[in-house]
Design a protein around this motif. Sequence first.
Motif, PDB file in Angstrom:
ATOM      1  N   TYR A 177       0.834  -1.197   0.000  1.00 43.57           N
ATOM      2  CA  TYR A 177       0.000   0.000   0.000  1.00 43.57           C
ATOM      3  C   TYR A 177       0.873   1.253   0.000  1.00 43.57           C
ATOM      4  N   ALA A 178       1.896   1.272   0.845  1.00 41.92           N
ATOM      5  CA  ALA A 178       2.787   2.430   0.921  1.00 41.92           C
ATOM      6  C   ALA A 178       3.526   2.640  -0.394  1.00 41.92           C
ATOM      7  N   MET A 186       6.189  10.179  -4.715  1.00 43.04           N
ATOM      8  CA  MET A 186       7.580  10.575  -4.957  1.00 43.04           C
ATOM      9  C   MET A 186       7.985  10.276  -6.397  1.00 43.04           C
ATOM     10  N   TYR A 187       7.533   9.145  -6.933  1.00 44.33           N
ATOM     11  CA  TYR A 187       7.815   8.849  -8.348  1.00 44.33           C
ATOM     12  C   TYR A 187       7.247   9.949  -9.250  1.00 44.33           C
ATOM     13  N   MET A 188       6.045  10.425  -8.907  1.00 42.69           N
ATOM     14  CA  MET A 188       5.423  11.467  -9.726  1.00 42.69           C
ATOM     15  C   MET A 188       6.204  12.773  -9.666  1.00 42.69           C
ATOM     16  N   THR A 189       6.715  13.100  -8.488  1.00 42.43           N
ATOM     17  CA  THR A 189       7.523  14.314  -8.388  1.00 42.43           C
ATOM     18  C   THR A 189       8.773  14.192  -9.243  1.00 42.43           C
ATOM     19  N   LEU A 190       9.428  13.041  -9.191  1.00 34.55           N
ATOM     20  CA  LEU A 190      10.612  12.816 -10.029  1.00 34.55           C
ATOM     21  C   LEU A 190      10.237  12.869 -11.510  1.00 34.55           C
ATOM     22  N   ALA A 191       9.101  12.273 -11.869  1.00 32.50           N
ATOM     23  CA  ALA A 191       8.675  12.259 -13.274  1.00 32.50           C
ATOM     24  C   ALA A 191       8.366  13.656 -13.774  1.00 32.50           C
ATOM     25  N   SER A 192       7.905  14.535 -12.885  1.00 37.09           N
ATOM     26  CA  SER A 192       7.554  15.893 -13.302  1.00 37.09           C
ATOM     27  C   SER A 192       8.781  16.758 -13.541  1.00 37.09           C
ATOM     28  N   MET A 193       9.976  16.283 -13.161  1.00 34.98           N
ATOM     29  CA  MET A 193      11.163  17.136 -13.310  1.00 34.98           C
ATOM     30  C   MET A 193      11.659  17.249 -14.751  1.00 34.98           C
ATOM     31  N   PRO A 194      11.748  16.272 -15.620  1.00 35.98           N
ATOM     32  CA  PRO A 194      11.648  14.849 -15.357  1.00 35.98           C
ATOM     33  C   PRO A 194      13.016  14.275 -14.984  1.00 35.98           C
ATOM     34  N   LEU A 195      13.000  13.276 -14.100  1.00 34.75           N
ATOM     35  CA  LEU A 195      14.229  12.615 -13.684  1.00 34.75           C
ATOM     36  C   LEU A 195      13.955  11.121 -13.618  1.00 34.75           C
ATOM     37  N   ARG A 196      14.470  10.389 -14.597  1.00 34.29           N
ATOM     38  CA  ARG A 196      14.310   8.934 -14.623  1.00 34.29           C
ATOM     39  C   ARG A 196      15.645   8.308 -14.246  1.00 34.29           C
ATOM     40  N   ALA A 204      13.439   6.411  -3.514  1.00 39.06           N
ATOM     41  CA  ALA A 204      12.056   6.846  -3.297  1.00 39.06           C
ATOM     42  C   ALA A 204      11.179   5.698  -2.824  1.00 39.06           C
ATOM     43  N   SER A 205      11.450   4.501  -3.304  1.00 36.48           N
ATOM     44  CA  SER A 205      10.666   3.335  -2.899  1.00 36.48           C
ATOM     45  C   SER A 205      10.825   3.068  -1.409  1.00 36.48           C
ATOM     46  N   HIS A 206      12.053   3.057  -0.924  1.00 35.22           N
ATOM     47  CA  HIS A 206      12.278   2.802   0.506  1.00 35.22           C
ATOM     48  C   HIS A 206      11.714   3.931   1.367  1.00 35.22           C
ATOM     49  N   ILE A 207      11.965   5.176   0.958  1.00 38.11           N
ATOM     50  CA  ILE A 207      11.474   6.308   1.740  1.00 38.11           C
ATOM     51  C   ILE A 207       9.945   6.346   1.716  1.00 38.11           C
ATOM     52  N   GLY A 208       9.360   6.104   0.541  1.00 34.86           N
ATOM     53  CA  GLY A 208       7.905   6.108   0.432  1.00 34.86           C
ATOM     54  C   GLY A 208       7.266   5.017   1.272  1.00 34.86           C
ATOM     55  N   LYS A 209       7.875   3.844   1.319  1.00 33.03           N
ATOM     56  CA  LYS A 209       7.342   2.769   2.172  1.00 33.03           C
ATOM     57  C   LYS A 209       7.375   3.199   3.637  1.00 33.03           C
ATOM     58  N   ALA A 210       8.477   3.820   4.051  1.00 33.83           N
ATOM     59  CA  ALA A 210       8.564   4.308   5.429  1.00 33.83           C
ATOM     60  C   ALA A 210       7.480   5.341   5.708  1.00 33.83           C
ATOM     61  N   CYS A 211       7.273   6.267   4.766  1.00 33.71           N
ATOM     62  CA  CYS A 211       6.258   7.310   4.952  1.00 33.71           C
ATOM     63  C   CYS A 211       4.857   6.719   5.041  1.00 33.71           C
ATOM     64  N   GLY A 212       4.561   5.718   4.216  1.00 38.47           N
ATOM     65  CA  GLY A 212       3.244   5.097   4.252  1.00 38.47           C
ATOM     66  C   GLY A 212       2.992   4.360   5.553  1.00 38.47           C
ATOM     67  N   ILE A 213       4.016   3.673   6.064  1.00 33.57           N
ATOM     68  CA  ILE A 213       3.877   2.972   7.344  1.00 33.57           C
ATOM     69  C   ILE A 213       3.694   3.982   8.472  1.00 33.57           C
ATOM     70  N   THR A 281       9.367  -0.500  13.546  1.00 35.55           N
ATOM     71  CA  THR A 281      10.702  -1.020  13.231  1.00 35.55           C
ATOM     72  C   THR A 281      10.863  -1.247  11.738  1.00 35.55           C
ATOM     73  N   ARG A 282       9.794  -1.722  11.079  1.00 32.65           N
ATOM     74  CA  ARG A 282       9.883  -1.938   9.629  1.00 32.65           C
ATOM     75  C   ARG A 282      10.060  -0.604   8.912  1.00 32.65           C
ATOM     76  N   ALA A 283       9.339   0.422   9.332  1.00 33.27           N
ATOM     77  CA  ALA A 283       9.511   1.745   8.723  1.00 33.27           C
ATOM     78  C   ALA A 283      10.934   2.243   8.921  1.00 33.27           C
ATOM     79  N   ASN A 284      11.446   2.068  10.124  1.00 38.22           N
ATOM     80  CA  ASN A 284      12.807   2.515  10.405  1.00 38.22           C
ATOM     81  C   ASN A 284      13.829   1.743   9.577  1.00 38.22           C
ATOM     82  N   ASP A 285      13.586   0.468   9.363  1.00 37.86           N
ATOM     83  CA  ASP A 285      14.493  -0.339   8.527  1.00 37.86           C
ATOM     84  C   ASP A 285      14.592   0.242   7.121  1.00 37.86           C
ATOM     85  N   HIS A 286      13.465   0.688   6.582  1.00 37.18           N
ATOM     86  CA  HIS A 286      13.489   1.278   5.236  1.00 37.18           C
ATOM     87  C   HIS A 286      14.299   2.578   5.224  1.00 37.18           C
ATOM     88  N   LEU A 287      14.175   3.384   6.277  1.00 37.77           N
ATOM     89  CA  LEU A 287      14.951   4.620   6.334  1.00 37.77           C
ATOM     90  C   LEU A 287      16.436   4.331   6.480  1.00 37.77           C
TER      91      LEU A 287
END
Length: 378
Positions: A177-178, A186-196, A204-213, A281-287
């Motif tokens: 879900y996160a 975060m992917y959308m922000t990068l895409a709007s720059m655009p930065l692939r 962004a995947s790890h940080i976004g997962k932490a933010c969602g948790i 703890t899982r969120a912190n692991d991603h960070l």
Amino acid sequence: MISSRSVSHGLRRALLRPRLRLQPHHPFKPCLPGRSLATITDVDVEKARQYCENQLKHGDYEAFLLRQFVPSSSRNAYNALRTLNLELARLPETVSNPTIARMRMSFWRETVNSVFAGKPPREPISILLHQAIQDLKARAGPSSASSLKFWLLRLINTREQHMENRPFVSLTSLEDYAENTYATLMYMTLASMPLRSVHMDHLASHIGKACGIVATLRGIPVLAAPSQPIQGPAGSVGNTRPPALLLPLDVMAEVGVREEDVFRRGPNAEGLQDAVFKVATRANDHLITAREMLKNLKAGEEAGHDYEHEGEQEHVYSSGGTDTTQADIKRGFGVLLEAVPAADYLERLEKADFDPFRVKASWKLPWRLWRALKTQQI
């Protein structure tokens, strides 16, 4: 109790992430997607920008602060996308039944299609997003906005799937879900720059997962309490939702938490702090993983592990050519600052002995964001 947990898992430092506050909404008057503006003027865009910034200021203050660290060329997209996310997140709190909520979701799905077709409805989020798309196409070509549409529809679809606030089946499903919400933003922000960049998407995947948790943990005191009645012209039309607890079922079963106990006893429910600790703890692991990755990449080394989503739709990257990793990190570092508020909440949660009902507010976010930007560390 807190000290042993602290030593074991090192939930440490960082920044403020006040939850999405359900402020009195200043509803616009959405028209049907087919009723679009014949011409969008600079005045229309400025009014739309002011509307979105005001919504963020009162509903998602962290995003309101973080927007200034996004490249100016992407700021319209950031404002529009974060305001739309806020609108979607608070739908269960602002409508009287799920049917109306689904109709609103359908409206936004149709609206997105209209915006990308160049026919935005007369509605501020749509106007600002349309302007961001036109600017992106002018900078990077007509096809540059396709990934943005893919991510945006995925966000809406995921929000709709979880609109009824049912518990996550497992900690892995919470991470999924996160990934499909906060990481996707975060992917959308990068895409709007655009930065692939595979490395920026990976971070962004790890940080976004932490933010969602973290968002799920922050929502416990709000969702576990009965919602406020919706007021209509003739008075109350009922509550929008029953109490909910979104902690993963596998974690709750492991530590013996019962939803009914949390609804009745709140922070005194048996096992609640242990469950929150495991999820935090899982969120912190991603960070921690994101910080280690960033350190390795800035040193010219490999990330340390493969990106699990590489090869999926919109996660296909060209190989060979000049290595632009260092330039990509420097250019997109403002996007990675999403990690700072999440880390701050985890620190405050730890100080409250993993009781989400006792987490104190923080006033240090602007300073910590400045420090993170200055040191280029998250």
